[in-house]
Design a protein around this motif. Structure first.
Motif, short mmCIF file in Angstrom:
data_model
loop_
_atom_site.label_atom_id
_atom_site.label_comp_id
_atom_site.label_asym_id
_atom_site.label_seq_id
_atom_site.Cartn_x
_atom_site.Cartn_y
_atom_site.Cartn_z
N LEU A 12 49.91 43.30 32.49
CA LEU A 12 49.69 41.88 32.80
C LEU A 12 48.37 41.68 33.52
CD1 LEU A 12 50.59 38.93 32.89
CD2 LEU A 12 51.93 39.50 34.95
N GLY A 13 48.07 42.53 34.48
CA GLY A 13 46.79 42.43 35.19
C GLY A 13 45.60 42.61 34.26
N CYS A 14 45.70 43.55 33.33
CA CYS A 14 44.62 43.74 32.35
C CYS A 14 44.46 42.51 31.47
CB CYS A 14 44.90 44.98 31.49
SG CYS A 14 44.74 46.55 32.36
N LEU A 15 45.58 41.91 31.07
CA LEU A 15 45.50 40.66 30.29
C LEU A 15 44.83 39.56 31.10
CD1 LEU A 15 48.94 40.33 28.47
CD2 LEU A 15 46.69 40.31 27.43
N GLN A 16 45.16 39.47 32.37
CA GLN A 16 44.55 38.45 33.23
C GLN A 16 43.05 38.68 33.37
OE1 GLN A 16 47.31 39.19 36.42
NE2 GLN A 16 48.42 37.27 36.03
N MET A 17 42.64 39.94 33.47
CA MET A 17 41.20 40.22 33.53
C MET A 17 40.53 39.84 32.20
SD MET A 17 40.14 41.21 36.48
CE MET A 17 38.55 42.02 36.18
N ALA A 18 41.17 40.17 31.08
CA ALA A 18 40.62 39.83 29.76
C ALA A 18 40.50 38.31 29.61
CB ALA A 18 41.49 40.42 28.65
N ALA A 19 41.41 37.57 30.25
CA ALA A 19 41.39 36.11 30.16
C ALA A 19 40.42 35.48 31.16
CB ALA A 19 42.80 35.56 30.39
N VAL B 280 41.22 36.72 40.05
CA VAL B 280 42.00 36.52 41.28
C VAL B 280 43.47 36.82 40.99
CG1 VAL B 280 42.70 34.88 43.06
CG2 VAL B 280 40.33 34.88 42.24
N SER B 281 43.99 36.27 39.89
CA SER B 281 45.37 36.54 39.50
C SER B 281 45.55 38.02 39.17
CB SER B 281 45.76 35.71 38.27
OG SER B 281 45.75 34.35 38.59
N ALA B 282 44.60 38.59 38.48
CA ALA B 282 44.68 40.01 38.12
C ALA B 282 44.73 40.89 39.36
CB ALA B 282 43.49 40.40 37.24
N PHE B 283 43.90 40.58 40.34
CA PHE B 283 43.88 41.39 41.56
C PHE B 283 45.24 41.33 42.26
CE2 PHE B 283 42.97 41.88 46.16
CZ PHE B 283 42.67 43.23 46.13
N ARG B 284 45.82 40.13 42.33
CA ARG B 284 47.15 39.99 42.94
C ARG B 284 48.19 40.82 42.16
NH1 ARG B 284 46.25 33.82 43.16
NH2 ARG B 284 45.11 33.61 45.10
N THR B 285 48.11 40.77 40.85
CA THR B 285 49.05 41.52 40.02
C THR B 285 48.86 43.03 40.21
OG1 THR B 285 49.11 39.73 38.40
CG2 THR B 285 49.85 41.89 37.65
N PHE B 286 47.61 43.47 40.26
CA PHE B 286 47.36 44.89 40.48
C PHE B 286 47.86 45.34 41.85
CE2 PHE B 286 43.58 44.58 37.37
CZ PHE B 286 44.36 44.98 36.29
N ARG B 287 47.74 44.46 42.85
CA ARG B 287 48.26 44.81 44.18
C ARG B 287 49.77 44.98 44.14
NH1 ARG B 287 45.84 40.76 48.33
NH2 ARG B 287 47.83 41.21 49.27
N LYS B 288 50.47 44.11 43.42
CA LYS B 288 51.92 44.26 43.26
C LYS B 288 52.25 45.57 42.56
CE LYS B 288 52.95 39.36 42.76
NZ LYS B 288 53.36 38.32 41.78
N ALA B 289 51.46 45.91 41.56
CA ALA B 289 51.70 47.12 40.78
C ALA B 289 51.53 48.38 41.63
CB ALA B 289 50.76 47.17 39.58
N ASP C 25 43.92 52.18 40.19
CA ASP C 25 42.96 52.13 41.31
C ASP C 25 41.61 51.58 40.85
OD1 ASP C 25 44.89 53.16 43.03
OD2 ASP C 25 44.18 55.22 42.82
N ASP C 26 41.14 52.05 39.70
CA ASP C 26 39.87 51.54 39.16
C ASP C 26 39.98 50.07 38.78
OD1 ASP C 26 38.76 54.08 39.45
OD2 ASP C 26 39.17 54.65 37.36
N TYR C 27 41.09 49.71 38.14
CA TYR C 27 41.30 48.32 37.75
C TYR C 27 41.29 47.40 38.97
CZ TYR C 27 43.22 50.07 33.24
OH TYR C 27 43.43 50.67 32.03
N ALA C 28 42.00 47.81 40.01
CA ALA C 28 42.10 46.98 41.21
C ALA C 28 40.74 46.79 41.87
CB ALA C 28 43.10 47.58 42.19
N GLN C 29 39.93 47.85 41.89
CA GLN C 29 38.59 47.74 42.48
C GLN C 29 37.73 46.76 41.69
OE1 GLN C 29 36.90 51.65 42.84
NE2 GLN C 29 38.24 52.22 44.54
N GLU C 30 37.78 46.87 40.37
CA GLU C 30 36.99 45.96 39.55
C GLU C 30 37.48 44.51 39.68
OE1 GLU C 30 35.34 45.48 35.00
OE2 GLU C 30 36.02 47.45 35.68
N ALA C 31 38.79 44.33 39.70
CA ALA C 31 39.35 42.99 39.85
C ALA C 31 38.99 42.40 41.21
CB ALA C 31 40.87 43.02 39.67
N SER C 32 39.02 43.22 42.24
CA SER C 32 38.68 42.75 43.59
C SER C 32 37.23 42.26 43.63
CB SER C 32 38.89 43.88 44.60
OG SER C 32 38.45 43.47 45.88
N ALA C 33 36.33 43.03 43.05
CA ALA C 33 34.92 42.63 43.03
C ALA C 33 34.72 41.35 42.22
CB ALA C 33 34.06 43.76 42.46
N ALA C 34 35.38 41.27 41.07
CA ALA C 34 35.25 40.07 40.23
C ALA C 34 35.88 38.86 40.91
CB ALA C 34 35.90 40.32 38.86
#
Length: 134
Positions: free
Chosen positions: A71-78, A82-91, A105-114
């Motif tokens: 779901l977080g990856c889908l949110q990043m693709a969309a 911000v939503s993706a980072f929250r989802t990755f934190r839950k994960a 860990d890599d996904y969360a870092q990239e989502a946080s920066a974005a």
């Protein structure tokens, strides 16, 4: 920079028996069925409906790491980091294979920066609009 569509397409269907979710067997089977439906929908470009299925799967079983990460990856693709980072934190607190945890860990870092860049951009836009009105 991650190719989020490629990441989304890298997720595979799961065997309910191998998911090892810490919930009753019936709930785990339903959550995995929703996850597998989402994976199938993604192969047919049904990202919006897939996201709904993943939200339902993770709501039923909050410890279902694969559903949350996908779901977080889908949110990043969309374009909603911000939503993706929250989802990755839950994960981060959910069950998942070690190989996926490393990627998380890599996904969360990239989502946080974005997410930070998005919020800063939106703040500048709001300030610019206020200055234009003044």
């Amino acid at each position: 920079m991650t190719d989020w569509l490629r990441e989304v397409r890298s997720f595979q269907r799961l065997d309910p028996a191998s998911a090892a979710l810490p919930v009753p067997e019936r709930e785990a089977a339903e959550a995995v069925a929703r996850y597998n439906k989402a994976v199938g929908l993604l192969a047919a470009d049904g990202a919006d409906i897939a996201a709904i299925e993943l939200r339902k799967a993770s709501a039923m079983t909050p410890s279902f790491g694969q559903a949350l990460v996908l779901l977080g990856c889908l949110q990043m693709a969309a374009g909603t980091p911000v939503s993706a980072f929250r989802t990755f934190r839950k994960a981060a607190g959910a069950s998942m294979p070690d190989s996926l945890r490393v990627r998380l860990d890599d996904y969360a870092q990239e989502a946080s920066a974005a997410a930070a860049a998005t919020e800063a951009f939106e703040e500048r836009g709001e300030m610019g609009a206020a200055e234009a009105r003044a």
